[in-house]
Write a protein that holds these residues in place. Structure first.
Motif, short mmCIF file in Angstrom:
data_model
loop_
_atom_site.label_atom_id
_atom_site.label_comp_id
_atom_site.label_asym_id
_atom_site.label_seq_id
_atom_site.Cartn_x
_atom_site.Cartn_y
_atom_site.Cartn_z
N GLN A 3 0.84 -1.19 0.00
CA GLN A 3 0.00 0.00 0.00
C GLN A 3 0.87 1.24 0.00
O GLN A 3 1.77 1.37 0.81
N SER A 4 0.62 2.15 -0.89
CA SER A 4 1.39 3.39 -0.95
C SER A 4 0.96 4.30 0.17
O SER A 4 -0.14 4.20 0.70
N ARG A 5 1.82 5.26 0.52
CA ARG A 5 1.53 6.19 1.59
C ARG A 5 0.27 7.01 1.32
O ARG A 5 -0.43 7.40 2.22
N GLY A 6 -0.01 7.28 0.07
CA GLY A 6 -1.12 8.16 -0.25
C GLY A 6 -2.42 7.45 -0.51
O GLY A 6 -3.38 8.06 -0.96
N SER A 7 -2.52 6.14 -0.22
CA SER A 7 -3.72 5.39 -0.57
C SER A 7 -4.44 4.87 0.67
O SER A 7 -4.94 3.77 0.71
N GLN A 8 -4.51 5.71 1.71
CA GLN A 8 -4.99 5.25 3.00
C GLN A 8 -6.40 4.68 2.96
O GLN A 8 -6.70 3.73 3.65
N ILE A 9 -7.31 5.26 2.18
CA ILE A 9 -8.70 4.82 2.26
C ILE A 9 -9.06 3.84 1.16
O ILE A 9 -10.22 3.55 0.93
N LYS A 10 -8.06 3.30 0.47
CA LYS A 10 -8.32 2.29 -0.55
C LYS A 10 -8.13 0.90 0.04
O LYS A 10 -7.25 0.69 0.88
N PRO A 11 -8.94 -0.05 -0.38
CA PRO A 11 -8.81 -1.41 0.18
C PRO A 11 -7.45 -2.02 -0.11
O PRO A 11 -6.84 -1.76 -1.15
N ASP A 48 -0.19 1.68 9.97
CA ASP A 48 0.12 3.02 9.49
C ASP A 48 -0.91 4.05 9.92
O ASP A 48 -0.87 5.20 9.51
N THR A 49 -1.86 3.62 10.76
CA THR A 49 -2.97 4.48 11.17
C THR A 49 -3.28 4.18 12.63
O THR A 49 -3.39 3.00 13.00
N GLY A 50 -3.42 5.21 13.47
CA GLY A 50 -3.72 4.91 14.86
C GLY A 50 -3.79 6.12 15.76
O GLY A 50 -3.64 7.27 15.33
N ILE A 51 -4.01 5.85 17.05
CA ILE A 51 -4.06 6.88 18.08
C ILE A 51 -3.38 6.34 19.33
O ILE A 51 -3.20 5.13 19.49
N ILE A 62 -1.97 11.00 16.96
CA ILE A 62 -2.75 10.53 15.82
C ILE A 62 -1.77 10.18 14.71
O ILE A 62 -0.84 10.94 14.41
N ILE A 63 -1.94 8.98 14.16
CA ILE A 63 -1.06 8.47 13.10
C ILE A 63 -1.88 8.37 11.83
O ILE A 63 -2.89 7.65 11.79
N LEU A 64 -1.46 9.07 10.80
CA LEU A 64 -2.12 9.04 9.50
C LEU A 64 -1.08 8.81 8.42
O LEU A 64 -0.02 9.45 8.42
N ASP A 65 -1.35 7.87 7.52
CA ASP A 65 -0.43 7.58 6.42
C ASP A 65 0.98 7.28 6.90
O ASP A 65 1.97 7.66 6.27
#
Length: 255
Positions: A3-11, A48-51, A62-65
């Motif tokens: 998964q690329s860094r910029g594709s967070q909301i893609k399956p 790659d995503t969290g709190i 908050i962790i995003l991408d």
């Protein structure tokens, strides 16, 4: 498949896409076990995503991408280094699915509808809301020093922040009632503005308009700080775990 860094909301299709990794528990914060027992660097190997929160409740994370941000009691947002330590955090590999769009809706009603739409009150899931919030109220606890106070005592040592018409991302985790203690039953949500100047633990909000994405987990990986003598030797039988977590996580009249 990666998964690329910029594709967070893609399956994504990796086997860990349905797995939530949690370091520590909210229960261990109740008596003041606030030592950092894992690092951001280690945490990011599990998602790659969290709190989460830092040692001594140093900021709301908050962790995003794959990038970790901290909102401290000054309200300043800063990126945190890999050696930053934490007593508690959730993280997962983002594979969010689009759920719906909402407009002009308060946080409580928004969360109720998200649970209804998922139909999974007894399931762990994560939610992302991306859009413009006409009102956002957040908080950050003031960093504590050892010997650490209890969670209830710390809850009165926090700074609150307000913004209107702010664009950003609300990231949260929903935990079933049966797991209250390991996590907070219901939603635990953090916010980060698109311009990376505002955020924190969400106390209240009104979504002007935005898109909602969700991701359901069928596996919870619970990692415990067994090398920490404070945790290993503490007797939790006398701690008011459920009551303390509920009191500490919510908003307070007059805030």
């Amino acid at each position: 498949m990666t998964q690329s860094r910029g594709s967070q909301i893609k399956p994504i299709t990796e086997h860990h896409a349905n797995q939530l990794y949690q370091h520590g528990t909210l229960a261990l914060l109740v008596p003041g076990l606030l030592e950092g027992t894992t690092t951001i660097g280690e945490l990011l190997t599990h998602g790659d995503t969290g709190i989460g929160t830092g040692e001594g409740l140093d900021g709301e994370l908050i962790i995003l991408d794959g990038v970790a941000y901290k909102v401290g009691s000054s309200g300043v947002v800063e990126r945190v280094p890999d050696d930053f330590t934490m007593p508690f955090a959730n993280v997962h590999h983002a594979a969010f699915q689009y759920q719906c769009e909402r407009a002009d809706i308060g946080l409580e009603e928004l969360n109720r509808r998200i649970v209804e739409a998922n139909g999974r009150a007894n399931t762990f899931f994560s939610v992302i809301v991306r859009g413009t919030f006409s009102f956002m109220k957040t908080r950050a606890v003031i960093k504590q020093q050892a010997p650490y106070p209890t969670l209830v005592e710390v809850a009165d040592r926090q700074a609150t922040f307000l913004r209107h018409d702010v664009k950003g991302t609300l990231l949260g985790y929903f935990s079933p009632v049966m797991f209250h203690g390991a996590a907070v039953a219901g939603f635990h949500e953090h916010f980060l503005s698109d311009d990376r100047t505002f955020g924190g633990h969400v106390l209240d909000a009104v979504l002007d308009h935005g898109k909602i994405y969700s991701q359901v987990f069928d596996t919870l990986v619970q990692h415990l700080p067994v090398d920490d003598p404070g945790y290993r030797n503490h007797d939790f039988s006398h701690d008011p775990i459920a009551e303390a977590i509920t009191a500490a996580e919510g908003d307070k009249p007059g805030d």
